[in-house]
Design a protein around this motif. Structure first.
Motif, PDB file in Angstrom:
ATOM      1  N   MET A   1      32.677  39.250  51.359  1.00 60.00           N
ATOM      2  CA  MET A   1      31.671  40.080  50.686  1.00 60.00           C
ATOM      3  C   MET A   1      30.434  40.249  51.557  1.00 60.00           C
ATOM      4  O   MET A   1      30.085  39.379  52.351  1.00 60.00           O
ATOM      5  CB  MET A   1      31.286  39.451  49.336  1.00 60.00           C
ATOM      6  N   ARG A   2      29.766  41.395  51.397  1.00 60.54           N
ATOM      7  CA  ARG A   2      28.510  41.653  52.096  1.00 60.54           C
ATOM      8  C   ARG A   2      27.392  40.848  51.427  1.00 60.54           C
ATOM      9  O   ARG A   2      27.490  40.471  50.259  1.00 60.54           O
ATOM     10  CB  ARG A   2      28.169  43.137  52.066  1.00 60.54           C
ATOM     11  N   THR A   3      26.302  40.639  52.171  1.00 57.24           N
ATOM     12  CA  THR A   3      25.192  39.831  51.651  1.00 57.24           C
ATOM     13  C   THR A   3      24.630  40.424  50.360  1.00 57.24           C
ATOM     14  O   THR A   3      24.413  39.705  49.381  1.00 57.24           O
ATOM     15  CB  THR A   3      24.080  39.718  52.701  1.00 57.24           C
ATOM     16  N   GLY A   4      24.379  41.726  50.335  1.00 58.27           N
ATOM     17  CA  GLY A   4      23.848  42.354  49.126  1.00 58.27           C
ATOM     18  C   GLY A   4      24.783  42.215  47.948  1.00 58.27           C
ATOM     19  O   GLY A   4      24.352  42.091  46.800  1.00 58.27           O
ATOM     20  N   GLU A   5      26.089  42.211  48.219  1.00 56.92           N
ATOM     21  CA  GLU A   5      27.085  42.044  47.161  1.00 56.92           C
ATOM     22  C   GLU A   5      27.094  40.608  46.649  1.00 56.92           C
ATOM     23  O   GLU A   5      27.290  40.374  45.450  1.00 56.92           O
ATOM     24  CB  GLU A   5      28.465  42.438  47.688  1.00 56.92           C
TER      25      GLU A   5
ATOM     26  N   ARG B   1      35.172  40.740  40.841  1.00 62.50           N
ATOM     27  CA  ARG B   1      35.004  42.188  40.830  1.00 62.50           C
ATOM     28  C   ARG B   1      33.696  42.524  41.543  1.00 62.50           C
ATOM     29  O   ARG B   1      32.610  42.147  41.081  1.00 62.50           O
ATOM     30  CB  ARG B   1      34.972  42.727  39.398  1.00 62.50           C
ATOM     31  N   VAL B   2      33.782  43.233  42.679  1.00 61.70           N
ATOM     32  CA  VAL B   2      32.579  43.660  43.407  1.00 61.70           C
ATOM     33  C   VAL B   2      32.095  44.949  42.764  1.00 61.70           C
ATOM     34  O   VAL B   2      32.615  46.035  43.032  1.00 61.70           O
ATOM     35  CB  VAL B   2      32.875  43.864  44.904  1.00 61.70           C
ATOM     36  N   GLN B   3      31.114  44.817  41.904  1.00 57.08           N
ATOM     37  CA  GLN B   3      30.624  45.949  41.117  1.00 57.08           C
ATOM     38  C   GLN B   3      29.200  46.333  41.480  1.00 57.08           C
ATOM     39  O   GLN B   3      28.790  47.462  41.250  1.00 57.08           O
ATOM     40  CB  GLN B   3      30.702  45.612  39.622  1.00 57.08           C
TER      41      GLN B   3
ATOM     42  N   SER C   1      31.866  51.028  47.502  1.00 57.16           N
ATOM     43  CA  SER C   1      33.120  50.302  47.746  1.00 57.16           C
ATOM     44  C   SER C   1      33.405  49.279  46.652  1.00 57.16           C
ATOM     45  O   SER C   1      33.586  48.085  46.921  1.00 57.16           O
ATOM     46  CB  SER C   1      33.078  49.627  49.120  1.00 57.16           C
ATOM     47  N   HIS C   2      33.423  49.748  45.391  1.00 55.92           N
ATOM     48  CA  HIS C   2      33.813  48.867  44.287  1.00 55.92           C
ATOM     49  C   HIS C   2      35.243  48.388  44.532  1.00 55.92           C
ATOM     50  O   HIS C   2      36.103  49.181  44.915  1.00 55.92           O
ATOM     51  CB  HIS C   2      33.755  49.619  42.953  1.00 55.92           C
ATOM     52  N   ARG C   3      35.491  47.119  44.306  1.00 54.21           N
ATOM     53  CA  ARG C   3      36.824  46.596  44.588  1.00 54.21           C
ATOM     54  C   ARG C   3      37.030  45.273  43.882  1.00 54.21           C
ATOM     55  O   ARG C   3      36.068  44.628  43.437  1.00 54.21           O
ATOM     56  CB  ARG C   3      37.037  46.425  46.092  1.00 54.21           C
TER      57      ARG C   3
END
Length: 428
Positions: free
Chosen positions: A211-215, A252-254, A273-275
């Motif tokens: 995951m990215r930092t912001g995510e 869930r990356v929302q 890039s929701h995934r």
């Protein structure tokens, strides 16, 4: 037809610009030379220049002087206001325009910037900022010029890819080493010293999900196991995912957490890039224990119990001690901590390399491109991307290989922190 006139010893040509004045008379333009500061040598050269301009008018290629000479300062901000951008892109573009493009090109006409002038500015920029930032600045300038062509303010962009001339300079690339799970473990131990069980789980989650930092900062508790997918607020997605993830647990990356006009806001992830990211059992267990220890809206609250965004300088407060190490700190019970050893493989490196390392692991374990890129939040271009689809079998194999990495680490008898107990409620 163009006509010639002499003024003060200089030859000037006038031609119809294809438009009309409010009075109904034809609107003319004129020139004293083929380029600023370069006079016509004789009447024939001036007349031919005028013929060329009228040819452009007849064929819809003429660029009026008012458009061509529009100051870059005015054009830049008009252009930015017309873009449909995400808040983070608005901030980045505004910064680039304010600091690098407008100050340099302020009084230049949009249609008067030459390719040689651009090349000189490009060299100037590359000498002032790092390679990555320079690419961003030049990219914004290129978009400005391409849109100026579309708007009829230029005939072509001055950003021309030339054959290489001069000495070759190899592009600087960040030096990376393969990420091994032992390095992640050492980072996680340090994170536990700095940040408690939250830090321990944060490092493992980033390394094992990519995951990215912001995510990571925007991961809300309803989108993490064991809550998700039963807690998903979208009924259709909830129904679909509850049936799919009966034997697997997933994140869930929302959202990502970022500032929108100065206000901390949960927005969609980068590039929308929701995934869904399946996680191995050990990580699901960690996340469940962490969520049971606090009642905050996000999975990873800051040391003070609030949001990581804006709480502090994340690098100086969290990542640098975790990766570079830090001296022992004495004082109050809530601030004292032992000496933290450096992790040489990550000292001075970006935490984002944990995301890079996750992709290395997926490729090293032989996973297909479709589930790998989907997991990273990337889109595969072309027919391959159109026909590709992530299946439950692909996700199950990812879980198995990630869990195997963890279990291999455990065979070396590593220290594991105890699960945290429920903490008293702190400030939001």
């Amino acid at each position: 037809m163009p006509y010639i006139e002499w003024r003060g010893g200089s030859c000037r040509v006038k031609w119809w610009a294809g438009g009309y004045l409010p009075s109904g008379k034809k609107k003319y333009e004129s020139a004293s030379g083929p380029a600023p500061g370069v006079p016509f040598q004789d009447e024939t050269a001036a007349y031919n220049y005028g013929l060329d301009r009228e040819h452009d008018v007849r064929h819809g290629k003429h660029i009026s002087r008012s458009d061509r000479t529009t100051p870059m300062e005015s054009y830049c901000w008009t252009w930015l206001a017309a873009q449909d951008l995400r808040p983070e892109s608005v901030r980045r573009y505004t910064s680039i325009l304010t600091n690098w493009i407008v100050p340099y090109w302020r009084s230049h006409g949009v249609g008067e910037i030459t390719s040689l002038e651009y090349d000189a500015w490009k060299k100037y920029i590359q000498g002032k900022v790092g390679a990555s930032h320079a690419i961003g600045i030049l990219s914004v300038f290129s978009m400005l010029m391409e849109d100026a062509v579309l708007e009829g303010m230029r005939s072509s962009s001055p950003v021309v890819k030339r054959r290489r001339r001069g000495r070759y300079v190899k592009k600087a690339r960040e030096k990376k080493h393969p990420l091994d799970v032992e390095t992640v473990y050492r980072l996680a131990v340090n994170a536990h010293t700095v940040w408690g069980y939250t830090g321990w789980t944060y490092i493992w989650t980033m390394a094992f999900t990519g995951m990215r930092t912001g995510e990571m900062w925007g991961l809300r508790r309803e989108f993490a196991p064991p809550n998700w997918p039963a807690s998903d607020p979208d009924p259709e997605r909830r129904e679909e995912c509850v049936s799919r993830y009966t034997s697997m647990q997933a994140i869930r990356v929302q959202h990502q957490h970022q500032y929108v006009e100065g206000v901390a806001t949960f927005t969609g992830p980068k590039y929308e890039s929701h995934r869904t990211l399946v996680v191995p059992p050990f990580l699901a267990e960690m996340l469940g224990a962490l969520l049971a220890s606090h009642d905050k809206a996000v999975v990873f609250p800051s040391m003070s119990g609030g949001y990581l965004l804006g709480a502090c300088n994340f690098g100086a407060t969290y990542w640098w001690p975790i990766s570079r190490g830090a001296s022992a700190r004495v004082g109050r019970k809530d601030t004292a901590r032992p000496e933290i050893p450096s992790v040489p493989a990550m000292s001075g490196k970006r935490i984002y390399l944990l995301r890079h390392g996750h992709k290395e692991w997926l490729e090293d374990d032989g996973h297909l491109e479709t589930p790998t890129e989907a997991r990273m939040g990337h889109e595969i271009a072309g027919v391959k991307g159109l026909y590709g689809n992530v299946t439950p079998g692909m996700e199950l194999r990812i879980i198995e290989t990630l869990q195997a990495r963890w279990e291999k680490l455990l065979t070396s008898g590593v220290w594991l922190p105890p699960f945290p107990s429920r903490l008293p409620s702190q400030g939001s």
